[in-house]
Motif scaffolding. Sequence first.
Motif, PDB file in Angstrom:
ATOM      1  N   ASP A  58       0.852  -1.188   0.000  1.00 32.76           N
ATOM      2  CA  ASP A  58       0.000   0.000   0.000  1.00 32.76           C
ATOM      3  C   ASP A  58       0.894   1.246   0.000  1.00 32.76           C
ATOM      4  OD1 ASP A  58      -1.667   2.117   0.456  1.00 32.76           O
ATOM      5  OD2 ASP A  58      -2.705   1.219   2.173  1.00 32.76           O
ATOM      6  N   HIS A  59       1.034   1.854  -1.184  1.00 29.61           N
ATOM      7  CA  HIS A  59       1.981   2.968  -1.303  1.00 29.61           C
ATOM      8  C   HIS A  59       1.526   4.224  -0.576  1.00 29.61           C
ATOM      9  CE1 HIS A  59       5.211   1.360  -3.934  1.00 29.61           C
ATOM     10  NE2 HIS A  59       4.321   0.387  -3.933  1.00 29.61           N
ATOM     11  N   SER A  60       0.262   4.252  -0.175  1.00 27.57           N
ATOM     12  CA  SER A  60      -0.190   5.413   0.599  1.00 27.57           C
ATOM     13  C   SER A  60       0.430   5.386   2.004  1.00 27.57           C
ATOM     14  CB  SER A  60      -1.722   5.427   0.699  1.00 27.57           C
ATOM     15  OG  SER A  60      -2.156   4.398   1.560  1.00 27.57           O
ATOM     16  N   GLN A  61       0.995   4.244   2.383  1.00 24.00           N
ATOM     17  CA  GLN A  61       1.629   4.151   3.704  1.00 24.00           C
ATOM     18  C   GLN A  61       3.103   4.551   3.676  1.00 24.00           C
ATOM     19  OE1 GLN A  61       0.740   0.106   4.935  1.00 24.00           O
ATOM     20  NE2 GLN A  61      -1.340   0.644   5.528  1.00 24.00           N
ATOM     21  N   LEU A  62       3.611   4.848   2.480  1.00 27.81           N
ATOM     22  CA  LEU A  62       5.022   5.204   2.336  1.00 27.81           C
ATOM     23  C   LEU A  62       5.283   6.599   2.910  1.00 27.81           C
ATOM     24  CD1 LEU A  62       7.421   3.732   1.053  1.00 27.81           C
ATOM     25  CD2 LEU A  62       6.870   4.878  -1.091  1.00 27.81           C
ATOM     26  N   ALA A  63       6.088   6.678   3.973  1.00 30.73           N
ATOM     27  CA  ALA A  63       6.380   7.970   4.598  1.00 30.73           C
ATOM     28  C   ALA A  63       7.773   8.474   4.245  1.00 30.73           C
ATOM     29  CB  ALA A  63       6.239   7.853   6.115  1.00 30.73           C
ATOM     30  N   GLY A  64       8.627   7.549   3.819  1.00 30.45           N
ATOM     31  CA  GLY A  64       9.985   7.931   3.462  1.00 30.45           C
ATOM     32  C   GLY A  64      10.579   6.913   2.515  1.00 30.45           C
ATOM     33  N   GLU A  65      11.402   7.405   1.586  1.00 29.50           N
ATOM     34  CA  GLU A  65      11.967   6.523   0.577  1.00 29.50           C
ATOM     35  C   GLU A  65      13.462   6.753   0.451  1.00 29.50           C
ATOM     36  OE1 GLU A  65       9.320   5.245  -3.175  1.00 29.50           O
ATOM     37  OE2 GLU A  65      10.569   6.987  -3.544  1.00 29.50           O
ATOM     38  N   THR A  66      14.201   5.674   0.209  1.00 28.67           N
ATOM     39  CA  THR A  66      15.651   5.768   0.036  1.00 28.67           C
ATOM     40  C   THR A  66      16.030   4.975  -1.203  1.00 28.67           C
ATOM     41  OG1 THR A  66      16.093   6.122   2.370  1.00 28.67           O
ATOM     42  CG2 THR A  66      17.874   5.131   1.124  1.00 28.67           C
ATOM     43  N   GLU A  67      17.155   5.335  -1.807  1.00 29.60           N
ATOM     44  CA  GLU A  67      17.592   4.658  -3.007  1.00 29.60           C
ATOM     45  C   GLU A  67      18.881   3.893  -2.739  1.00 29.60           C
ATOM     46  OE1 GLU A  67      16.580   6.556  -6.365  1.00 29.60           O
ATOM     47  OE2 GLU A  67      17.666   5.183  -7.699  1.00 29.60           O
ATOM     48  N   TYR A  68      18.852   2.606  -3.046  1.00 29.42           N
ATOM     49  CA  TYR A  68      20.077   1.803  -3.010  1.00 29.42           C
ATOM     50  C   TYR A  68      19.933   0.734  -4.099  1.00 29.42           C
ATOM     51  CZ  TYR A  68      24.305  -0.317  -1.105  1.00 29.42           C
ATOM     52  OH  TYR A  68      25.596  -0.789  -0.939  1.00 29.42           O
ATOM     53  N   GLY A  69      20.386   1.067  -5.280  1.00 32.52           N
ATOM     54  CA  GLY A  69      20.162   0.202  -6.433  1.00 32.52           C
ATOM     55  C   GLY A  69      18.773   0.419  -7.002  1.00 32.52           C
TER      56      GLY A  69
END
Lengths: 257, 217
Positions: free
Chosen positions: B166-177
């Motif tokens: 459920d992407h509405s629950q995404l509060a923070g995102e990080t990139e590693y690959g």
Amino acid sequence: MALAKRIIPCLDCDKGRVVKGVKFLDIRDAGDPVEIARRYSDAGADEITFLDITASHEGRETTVKTVEAIASQVFIPLTVGGGIRTLEDIRTMLNAGADKVSINTAAVTNPEFVRQAAEKFGSQCIVVAVDAKKVSTEGEADRWEIFTHGGRKPTGLDAIEWAKKMVSYGAGEILLTSMDRDGTKIGFDLALNRAISNAVDVPVIASGGVGNLQHLVDGVLHGGADAVLAASIFHFGEYSIPEAKQYMADRGITMRL
Amino acid sequence: MNNVAVIDYGMGNLHSVSKALESLGNDVRVTITSDADVILSADRIVFPGVGAIRDCMAEIRRLGVDAIVSEAVAAGKPVLAICVGMQALMDFSEENGHVECLGILPGEVKRFGGSGVLFDAEGERLKVPHMGWNNVRQMTGHPLWQGIDDNSRFYFVHSYFVEPADHSQLAGETEYGHRFAAALSKNSLFAVQFHPEKSQHCGLQLLRNFLAWDGQC
């Protein structure tokens, strides 16, 4: 937007006191590891490594108290190394507030210990310290061997094979020290670092030989290091952590500034 | 008094998170416990975790921590899950074969690079575990991000990452690959993959925000 390379100052401690001297002009107690660790953290160190060189049992109890004190005041990752020989030693250090332990001699004498430690506590907190020395002669292909006892005792183990084995046993990180370069200030053994970094999937910390900031840059760009560890260039105030980070960032390395 | 219960299910270092919370105020009282009554009577709850998910889940179930966390979340009590604590909230994890988790948040836990090698956008090989300081892009204006700059760096150490359903629950995102969930939020529950207790100023600010949070977002 990428993972930053890390700068890790290393404190050598004996019976709870920093040895090899730290010469900050304005520090109250240059031997107090807690004050020094806090200073480095405030300056932007990405982690702290605490290397215990205490031989006696009583002294080690002091070490545990020191680790507790550092972990209560310094909120960046803390690795504790030196004299980690049993699962109980690891538990004691983790309970005291260490995030990782660095295993050195005990890994050589009993490789299974690394496997047990990783299974019990997770690879994320098991660092294996690899002390290597070049044994190939001029004209031969590069070859490095594992040495113990501060570089005095050869083991016959090939450094690259050993590092791969330790990772397969569960090491989450390799702390790689060139015993040829340690204390020389002429820079890391970049060929060694590159060879080990290419051979393993886990992060490699380069150590041994740092004399100036370009050495840190070379360690990352040419040695493939994920982190660089140094003691004297920071302890003696030759360079500050922010200066080192800026220097590295200016040369295209991703840093936490 | 601001009573914080740090759930102890026998998996590693709880000292750091307790000390970090205690450093933030004289009125903060931290109790490290697995006692359901103590946990549920606290003002707020920290659900930490380190190590392998199979062992964590076994202890979580043995001690009834699963029911405690569900009850606290249902009651609207502020809960902060950290690292493997966050992973334990998902449906299942690929680690140790396949481990059923709590299913409080929908999604799964996968290994960086799968069974192969992880690369970045330039084709450079990335090391696993993902260890060190990485940027966190804030996806919501959550109270726990207050006073923290977008894209601030936090300290991570993990080989497995959360893929939320459920992407509405995404509060923070990080990139590693690739991008992965650094933080998830649902009602009074906030979960982070990084270690705020080891992330210096930004981490302490997040913990300070948690101590002041009423569980609303």
